[in-house]
Scaffold this motif. Structure first.
Motif, PDB file in Angstrom:
ATOM      1  N   ARG A 105      10.505  81.367  28.574  1.00 51.31           N
ATOM      2  CA  ARG A 105       9.937  82.703  28.765  1.00 51.31           C
ATOM      3  C   ARG A 105      11.024  83.780  28.579  1.00 51.31           C
ATOM      4  O   ARG A 105      10.763  84.824  27.994  1.00 51.31           O
ATOM      5  N   VAL A 106      12.219  83.518  29.052  1.00 54.05           N
ATOM      6  CA  VAL A 106      13.309  84.495  28.861  1.00 54.05           C
ATOM      7  C   VAL A 106      13.633  84.602  27.368  1.00 54.05           C
ATOM      8  O   VAL A 106      13.844  85.704  26.837  1.00 54.05           O
ATOM      9  N   LEU A 107      13.612  83.465  26.689  1.00 52.94           N
ATOM     10  CA  LEU A 107      13.874  83.478  25.245  1.00 52.94           C
ATOM     11  C   LEU A 107      12.805  84.296  24.515  1.00 52.94           C
ATOM     12  O   LEU A 107      13.109  85.102  23.619  1.00 52.94           O
ATOM     13  N   ALA A 108      11.536  84.105  24.914  1.00 55.78           N
ATOM     14  CA  ALA A 108      10.452  84.873  24.279  1.00 55.78           C
ATOM     15  C   ALA A 108      10.675  86.366  24.505  1.00 55.78           C
ATOM     16  O   ALA A 108      10.481  87.187  23.588  1.00 55.78           O
ATOM     17  N   ALA A 109      11.093  86.730  25.718  1.00 54.07           N
ATOM     18  CA  ALA A 109      11.343  88.152  26.018  1.00 54.07           C
ATOM     19  C   ALA A 109      12.482  88.680  25.149  1.00 54.07           C
ATOM     20  O   ALA A 109      12.401  89.783  24.588  1.00 54.07           O
ATOM     21  N   ASN A 110      13.520  87.876  25.002  1.00 56.70           N
ATOM     22  CA  ASN A 110      14.661  88.299  24.173  1.00 56.70           C
ATOM     23  C   ASN A 110      14.196  88.517  22.728  1.00 56.70           C
ATOM     24  O   ASN A 110      14.457  89.568  22.122  1.00 56.70           O
ATOM     25  N   ILE A 111      13.492  87.535  22.182  1.00 57.64           N
ATOM     26  CA  ILE A 111      13.097  87.602  20.764  1.00 57.64           C
ATOM     27  C   ILE A 111      12.151  88.779  20.521  1.00 57.64           C
ATOM     28  O   ILE A 111      12.311  89.560  19.577  1.00 57.64           O
ATOM     29  N   GLU A 112      11.162  88.929  21.404  1.00 59.29           N
ATOM     30  CA  GLU A 112      10.176  90.028  21.213  1.00 59.29           C
ATOM     31  C   GLU A 112      10.833  91.382  21.368  1.00 59.29           C
ATOM     32  O   GLU A 112      10.506  92.327  20.651  1.00 59.29           O
ATOM     33  N   CYS A 113      11.740  91.489  22.312  1.00 60.75           N
ATOM     34  CA  CYS A 113      12.380  92.801  22.537  1.00 60.75           C
ATOM     35  C   CYS A 113      13.353  93.122  21.399  1.00 60.75           C
ATOM     36  O   CYS A 113      13.437  94.284  20.981  1.00 60.75           O
ATOM     37  N   VAL A 114      14.073  92.149  20.885  1.00 62.79           N
ATOM     38  CA  VAL A 114      14.917  92.408  19.705  1.00 62.79           C
ATOM     39  C   VAL A 114      14.020  92.904  18.569  1.00 62.79           C
ATOM     40  O   VAL A 114      14.348  93.869  17.867  1.00 62.79           O
ATOM     41  N   GLY A 115      12.844  92.282  18.442  1.00 57.99           N
ATOM     42  CA  GLY A 115      11.893  92.693  17.396  1.00 57.99           C
ATOM     43  C   GLY A 115      11.357  94.100  17.601  1.00 57.99           C
ATOM     44  O   GLY A 115      10.875  94.728  16.651  1.00 57.99           O
ATOM     45  N   ALA A 116      11.410  94.583  18.838  1.00 58.17           N
ATOM     46  CA  ALA A 116      10.855  95.922  19.136  1.00 58.17           C
ATOM     47  C   ALA A 116      11.899  97.030  18.976  1.00 58.17           C
ATOM     48  O   ALA A 116      11.561  98.213  19.062  1.00 58.17           O
ATOM     49  N   VAL A 117      13.164  96.668  18.769  1.00 61.26           N
ATOM     50  CA  VAL A 117      14.223  97.682  18.636  1.00 61.26           C
ATOM     51  C   VAL A 117      14.157  98.289  17.239  1.00 61.26           C
ATOM     52  O   VAL A 117      14.316  97.594  16.238  1.00 61.26           O
ATOM     53  N   ARG A 118      13.873  99.553  17.196  1.00 59.33           N
ATOM     54  CA  ARG A 118      13.813 100.269  15.916  1.00 59.33           C
ATOM     55  C   ARG A 118      13.967 101.757  16.178  1.00 59.33           C
ATOM     56  O   ARG A 118      13.784 102.210  17.327  1.00 59.33           O
ATOM     57  N   PRO A 119      14.302 102.537  15.139  1.00 59.67           N
ATOM     58  CA  PRO A 119      14.438 103.984  15.343  1.00 59.67           C
ATOM     59  C   PRO A 119      13.140 104.553  15.895  1.00 59.67           C
ATOM     60  O   PRO A 119      12.057 104.197  15.412  1.00 59.67           O
ATOM     61  N   GLY A 120      13.231 105.388  16.896  1.00 57.50           N
ATOM     62  CA  GLY A 120      12.051 106.040  17.474  1.00 57.50           C
ATOM     63  C   GLY A 120      11.460 105.297  18.652  1.00 57.50           C
ATOM     64  O   GLY A 120      10.704 105.882  19.429  1.00 57.50           O
ATOM     65  N   ALA A 121      11.769 103.990  18.792  1.00 55.80           N
ATOM     66  CA  ALA A 121      11.240 103.247  19.945  1.00 55.80           C
ATOM     67  C   ALA A 121      11.850 103.839  21.218  1.00 55.80           C
ATOM     68  O   ALA A 121      13.041 104.159  21.253  1.00 55.80           O
ATOM     69  N   ILE A 122      11.011 103.974  22.250  1.00 52.97           N
ATOM     70  CA  ILE A 122      11.482 104.569  23.502  1.00 52.97           C
ATOM     71  C   ILE A 122      12.151 103.473  24.348  1.00 52.97           C
ATOM     72  O   ILE A 122      11.583 102.394  24.552  1.00 52.97           O
ATOM     73  N   CYS A 123      13.351 103.776  24.809  1.00 55.31           N
ATOM     74  CA  CYS A 123      14.149 102.767  25.529  1.00 55.31           C
ATOM     75  C   CYS A 123      13.363 102.146  26.680  1.00 55.31           C
ATOM     76  O   CYS A 123      13.341 100.916  26.836  1.00 55.31           O
ATOM     77  N   SER A 124      12.708 102.963  27.492  1.00 54.09           N
ATOM     78  CA  SER A 124      12.008 102.425  28.669  1.00 54.09           C
ATOM     79  C   SER A 124      10.817 101.554  28.259  1.00 54.09           C
ATOM     80  O   SER A 124      10.430 100.637  28.996  1.00 54.09           O
ATOM     81  N   ASP A 125      10.238 101.804  27.093  1.00 56.00           N
ATOM     82  CA  ASP A 125       9.121 100.957  26.635  1.00 56.00           C
ATOM     83  C   ASP A 125       9.607  99.543  26.322  1.00 56.00           C
ATOM     84  O   ASP A 125       8.876  98.563  26.529  1.00 56.00           O
ATOM     85  N   ILE A 126      10.817  99.435  25.791  1.00 52.61           N
ATOM     86  CA  ILE A 126      11.330  98.094  25.451  1.00 52.61           C
ATOM     87  C   ILE A 126      11.651  97.336  26.743  1.00 52.61           C
ATOM     88  O   ILE A 126      11.377  96.138  26.872  1.00 52.61           O
ATOM     89  N   ASP A 127      12.197  98.051  27.718  1.00 47.58           N
ATOM     90  CA  ASP A 127      12.429  97.437  29.033  1.00 47.58           C
ATOM     91  C   ASP A 127      11.092  96.953  29.620  1.00 47.58           C
ATOM     92  O   ASP A 127      10.997  95.837  30.142  1.00 47.58           O
ATOM     93  N   ALA A 128      10.053  97.775  29.499  1.00 43.74           N
ATOM     94  CA  ALA A 128       8.735  97.411  30.051  1.00 43.74           C
ATOM     95  C   ALA A 128       8.156  96.193  29.320  1.00 43.74           C
ATOM     96  O   ALA A 128       7.501  95.340  29.937  1.00 43.74           O
ATOM     97  N   LEU A 129       8.418  96.107  28.014  1.00 38.06           N
ATOM     98  CA  LEU A 129       7.927  94.967  27.240  1.00 38.06           C
ATOM     99  C   LEU A 129       8.517  93.655  27.788  1.00 38.06           C
ATOM    100  O   LEU A 129       7.806  92.652  27.945  1.00 38.06           O
ATOM    101  N   ALA A 130       9.816  93.672  28.094  1.00 38.29           N
ATOM    102  CA  ALA A 130      10.459  92.461  28.634  1.00 38.29           C
ATOM    103  C   ALA A 130       9.780  92.051  29.936  1.00 38.29           C
ATOM    104  O   ALA A 130       9.476  90.866  30.157  1.00 38.29           O
ATOM    105  N   ARG A 131       9.507  93.035  30.795  1.00 37.60           N
ATOM    106  CA  ARG A 131       8.887  92.727  32.092  1.00 37.60           C
ATOM    107  C   ARG A 131       7.477  92.163  31.898  1.00 37.60           C
ATOM    108  O   ARG A 131       7.033  91.264  32.607  1.00 37.60           O
ATOM    109  N   LYS A 132       6.773  92.711  30.889  1.00 36.10           N
ATOM    110  CA  LYS A 132       5.406  92.251  30.619  1.00 36.10           C
ATOM    111  C   LYS A 132       5.411  90.775  30.164  1.00 36.10           C
ATOM    112  O   LYS A 132       4.582  89.976  30.591  1.00 36.10           O
TER     113      LYS A 132
END
Ligand code: GLY
Ligand code: MN
Length: 347
Positions: free
Chosen positions: A237-264
């Motif tokens: 599950r931690v690996l899935a969070a890492n992979i999905e959040c790396v995939g969500a890093v892009r210009p314009g993405a809001i920092c707190s949204d990526i943190d929230a994605l990991a928690r989700k």
């Protein structure tokens, strides 16, 4: 970097005194714990003492005047320049230094916070090259020490091997490496001990190199022998969070949204309550810079940011898991600078 006089204008000054070592390194490329830059508009004069002057003159570009001197020389120089308002670091200047500056300067003193923080968030291609070099050494050190992860080794010994592997490749350390076995890993920033590794333990290693003044940061968690189903599932599950959040890093993405994605993602197994820190942080000359991937950071990411993505699960008395990569925000996405395998390695 934007021009210094533009930055000063934002703070309503025409000059600054800059002594924070990471800021002076940023402006000059030369690492020196004892120096001060007097900025009068775009004119930078660098003051240091005999211990550093020879190297500083060789290392620093000719458009910055390098002089032998201390704070009284900095003040005399700014007085000669007839500046009107001088920014100084509100967080790092002691009260007695402030009183001394007040006495020596014929200008208004303006306390500022993070004069160069915003400029430093966006890395130049030269800075990115240094960070990538640091990460390359970090990945190589990890590969080198994996065969040493054996029953009976202590946290002290493994941390020393890891640090030797980085330093013998020409790096300094970005920070004191974290090496934690078994239940000790439930402290995200555990201090290494003489505990010995045993079968069924997770081994968390969080470490980074510093090359030409720039840091890297990575964490890997590996297993010695077979681990429990609970550990294995939590790792997945931690690996899935890492992979999905790396995939969500892009210009314009809001920092707190990526943190929230990991928690989700962690919440899918009820693991979010064991994720006790922010998802990540900026990396550069300092190991912790802006922007941060945290609940508190509502900024959008921008091309040239370097951030870590480091979800974790920490179960007191049982185990800890963290998987940390360092990525550069690039056009349309990000480049993962961390090359080491992040599937569970069982030794
Ligand atoms: N890797 C150390 C830290 O992020 O604090
Ligand atoms: Mn980190």
């Amino acid at each position: 970097m934007g021009k210094m006089d533009d930055i000063l204008r934002e703070y309503g000054t025409d000059a600054a005194i800059i002594s924070c070592p990471s800021d002076t390194l940023y402006l000059t490329g030369y690492d020196n714990p004892d120096c001060t830059i007097a900025a009068a508009g775009d004119e930078l004069v660098y003051f240091t003492d005999q211990r550093y002057i020879e190297e500083a003159r060789a290392a620093i570009d000719q458009d910055i005047d390098v002089r032998n001197g201390g704070m009284s020389d900095v003040c005399a120089h700014l007085n000669d320049c007839k500046v009107k308002a001088v920014a100084f670091d509100a967080d790092k200047t002691t009260y007695s230094d402030y009183l001394a500056l007040q006495k020596a300067l014929c200008a208004k003193l303006v306390p500022v916070r993070g004069l160069l923080t915003e400029a430093r968030e966006i890395k130049s291609s030269e800075e990115l090259r240094k960070i990538a070099n640091a990460q390359e050494i970090t990945d190589a050190a990890f590969a080198e020490i994996l065969p040493l992860v054996r029953e009976g080794i202590t946290e002290f010994e493994l941390a020393a091997k890891l640090e030797y592997a980085m330093m013998s490749k020409g790096a300094k350390l970005a920070f004191d490496s974290i090496v934690a076995f078994g239940a000790h890993g439930s402290s995200p920033h555990a201090h290494r001990s003489d505990a010995r590794l045993k079968k069924g333990d997770f081994v968390t290693m969080d470490f980074g190199a510093r090359v030409d003044g720039y840091c890297s940061d990575m964490t890997r968690t590996v297993a010695l022998g077979e681990v429990s189903d609970m550990q294995r599932n939590a790792y997945a599950r931690v690996l899935a969070a890492n992979i999905e959040c790396v995939g969500a890093v892009r210009p314009g993405a809001i920092c707190s949204d990526i943190d929230a994605l990991a928690r989700k993602i962690l919440a899918q197994d009820g693991l979010d309550r064991y994720f006790v820190h922010s998802l990540g942080h900026g990396v550069g000359i300092d190991i912790h810079e802006e922007p941060t991937l945290s609940r508190r950071c509502g900024k959008p990411l921008a091309v040239g940011n370097v951030v870590t993505v480091e979800p974790g699960v920490y179960v007191e008395g049982m185990f800890g898991i963290r998987i940390e990569d360092m990525v550069v925000v690039s056009d349309g996405g990000c480049i993962d600078l961390t090359r080491s395998d992040k599937n569970l390695i069982t030794l």
